[in-house]
Design an enzyme around this catalytic site. Structure first.
Site, mmCIF file in Angstrom:
data_model
loop_
_atom_site.group_PDB
_atom_site.id
_atom_site.type_symbol
_atom_site.label_atom_id
_atom_site.label_comp_id
_atom_site.label_asym_id
_atom_site.label_seq_id
_atom_site.Cartn_x
_atom_site.Cartn_y
_atom_site.Cartn_z
ATOM 1 N N PHE A 1 37.908 28.652 46.462
ATOM 2 C CA PHE A 1 37.899 30.077 46.797
ATOM 3 C C PHE A 1 38.037 30.880 45.515
ATOM 4 O O PHE A 1 39.018 30.731 44.789
ATOM 5 C CB PHE A 1 39.018 30.433 47.771
ATOM 6 C CG PHE A 1 38.970 31.877 48.183
ATOM 7 C CD1 PHE A 1 38.010 32.326 49.078
ATOM 8 C CD2 PHE A 1 39.862 32.803 47.652
ATOM 9 C CE1 PHE A 1 37.943 33.668 49.445
ATOM 10 C CE2 PHE A 1 39.794 34.148 48.014
ATOM 11 C CZ PHE A 1 38.832 34.572 48.915
ATOM 12 N N ASP B 1 40.258 28.960 37.317
ATOM 13 C CA ASP B 1 40.720 30.049 38.172
ATOM 14 C C ASP B 1 42.182 29.768 38.502
ATOM 15 O O ASP B 1 42.485 28.947 39.371
ATOM 16 C CB ASP B 1 39.843 30.109 39.432
ATOM 17 C CG ASP B 1 40.300 31.186 40.420
ATOM 18 O OD1 ASP B 1 41.433 31.684 40.279
ATOM 19 O OD2 ASP B 1 39.523 31.507 41.344
ATOM 20 N N LYS C 1 47.123 37.050 41.347
ATOM 21 C CA LYS C 1 48.171 37.195 42.372
ATOM 22 C C LYS C 1 49.579 37.516 41.848
ATOM 23 O O LYS C 1 50.099 38.573 42.128
ATOM 24 C CB LYS C 1 48.176 35.973 43.277
ATOM 25 C CG LYS C 1 46.892 35.920 44.120
ATOM 26 C CD LYS C 1 46.988 34.985 45.283
ATOM 27 C CE LYS C 1 45.906 35.227 46.300
ATOM 28 N NZ LYS C 1 44.622 34.580 46.033
HETATM 29 C C1 LIG Z 1 43.187 34.939 46.070
HETATM 30 C C2 LIG Z 1 42.298 34.235 45.172
HETATM 31 C C3 LIG Z 1 41.182 34.870 44.603
HETATM 32 C C4 LIG Z 1 40.755 36.271 44.984
HETATM 33 O O1 LIG Z 1 41.699 37.225 44.619
HETATM 34 P P1 LIG Z 1 41.576 38.724 45.226
HETATM 35 O O2 LIG Z 1 42.664 39.463 44.494
HETATM 36 O O3 LIG Z 1 41.833 38.609 46.684
HETATM 37 O O4 LIG Z 1 40.242 39.232 44.917
HETATM 38 C C5 LIG Z 1 40.425 34.158 43.697
HETATM 39 N N1 LIG Z 1 40.741 32.904 43.355
HETATM 40 C C6 LIG Z 1 41.811 32.256 43.873
HETATM 41 C C7 LIG Z 1 42.122 30.864 43.443
HETATM 42 C C8 LIG Z 1 42.622 32.894 44.809
HETATM 43 O O5 LIG Z 1 43.666 32.259 45.340
#
Ligand SMILES: *Cc1c(COP(=O)(O)O)cnc(C)c1O
Length: 392
Positions: free
Chosen positions: A132, A217, A246
């Site tokens: 994700f 990421d 986050k």
């Molecule tokens: C939550 C998340 C995102 C997206 O972040 P948003 O602030 O919701 O756009 C991208 N990568 C990872 C691994 C995430 O957990």
């Protein structure tokens, strides 16, 4: 429109609970009910709700100056960038507002770098199944989950998805257009999936041998969540680009794209931008959060030990309950995989005043604030124990 009709777009299936106050790992709803928060705004409230140093920094900064735009120097942004550089492999930092747009910056940087280094045909980024990376069109295309992509075709091209934790599959997929590899060092939305030892090292090796960039990421795993400042520090690997969001500003919206000098030099004035990215208000919050997290006596120092304790207590739950299929975790990023729908279990947990969520249908995800105490973990284990007993 009558007042009872909710004009919000229906993008979320929300629980019918509204929180009005928070402190540490506790939340209170609009009827005064007290809850134990083991999801922490999906890992964003890393330092708990309303941590005093962050609140102080924010209120002080709000009185002074909130926003100017990136047309001018922002000293707090420069200070925060220096702090992040000092704590990481990176030399350069770009600030945005979310995880998705931090990843957008990373994707753009990979493409630009290939153009600038004489390989204009290389644009493709390889990602992993069930990954994700966000909800913008490009990060959606990068994500390996069909359920978030459905209905939005045609998606931007330039992404190919291979099984996670499978180096051979990754190598087979590298082609003449490949520019980079982008993965989460532990997959969050996929159900807290921890790759085997050596996976990141293998990806680094593939990237080096094929002249690709390695993007990690760390939107969910960064900022101490797994017991190290950055999850990739559990391996010996250094990425070329890392993204954060986050936990980075303790509940305020901020995204960060970090890179080595060599790669970051492809961003020049006008290459990329953000109106709000790294404004004085969010930077003040992020600096206060870093102060709480790092250094002697900082919150980070305890995360591994707390996580190990929690994992052991969850493992005991697994041994007692047939319905618990597996327990996984590193630091305070944990998953309880069930032989049943996790959504039902999460809903009952909520009715018993414990916040967790369900990912991938069968996994209960736990992302407690990093300031969680043993007593709070015991309380959560007690609630989970009761829910598992009564539900199954
Ligand atoms: C939550 C998340 C995102 C997206 O972040 P948003 O602030 O919701 O756009 C991208 N990568 C990872 C691994 C995430 O957990």
């Amino acid at each position: 429109m009558p007042e009872t009709i909710n004009p919000l777009m229906s993008t979320y299936g929300r629980y019918p609970v509204a929180f009005v106050r928070g402190e540490g790992c506790r939340l209170w709803d609009d009827h005064g009910g007290e809850y134990l928060d083991f999801l922490a705004g999906i890992g964003s409230n890393s330092l708990g709700h309303c941590p005093a140093p962050v609140v102080e920094a924010l209120t002080g900064q709000a009185r002074q100056l909130m926003h100017t735009s990136n047309l001018y120097r922002i000293p707090l942004q420069e200070e925060l960038a220096r702090r992040l550089v000092k704590s990481s492999f990176a030399d350069r930092v770009f600030f945005s507002n979310s995880g998705s747009d931090a990843n957008e910056a990373a994707i753009k940087l990979v493409r630009k770098f290939m153009k600038d280094t004489g390989r204009p045909g290389r644009f493709e980024i390889l990602t992993a199944h069930n990954s994700f990376h966000g909800r913008t069109l490009a990060t959606l295309a990068a994500s390996g989950q069909e359920k978030v992509q459905r209905g939005y075709d045609p998606l931007p091209t330039g992404f190919r998805c291979v099984p996670y934790d499978d180096l051979a599959a990754m190598e087979r997929t590298i082609g003449p257009y490949t520019a980079g590899i982008m993965v989460e060092p532990i997959q969050g939305e996929a159900g807290v999936v921890i790759p085997r030892d050596g996976y990141l090292e293998g990806l680094r090796d593939l990237a080096d041998r094929h002249g690709l960039l390695l993007v990690l990421d760390e939107v969910q795993t960064g900022m101490g969540r797994t017991g190290r400042m950055w999850c990739h520090q559990w391996s010996g690997v250094t990425p070329d680009i890392m993204t954060l969001s986050k936990g980075v500003a303790s509940g305020l919206p901020m995204g960060v794209c970090l890179a080595s000098d060599r790669v970051a030099s492809s961003f020049t004035p006008g290459s990329h931008g953000s109106s709000f990215g790294g404004n004085p208000l969010v930077c003040a919050a992020a600096l206060a959060a870093l102060d709480m997290l790092e250094g002697p006596g900082g919150v980070l120092a305890e995360v591994s030990a707390k996580g190990a304790y929690f994992l052991e207590r969850l493992e005991q739950l697994r041994q007692r309950h047939r319905m618990v299929k597996a327990v996984r975790g590193r630091g305070l990023m944990l998953g309880l995989e069930l032989n049943a729908p996790a959504e039902d279990a999460a809903a009952i947990c909520l009715s018993r005043r414990l916040l967790v969520n369900s990912v991938m249908g069968t996994t209960l995800r736990l992302l407690p604030p990093l300031v969680v105490t043993r007593e709070e973990m015991e309380q959560a284990v007690g609630i989970l124990d009761g829910v598992l007993t009564d539900l199954f």
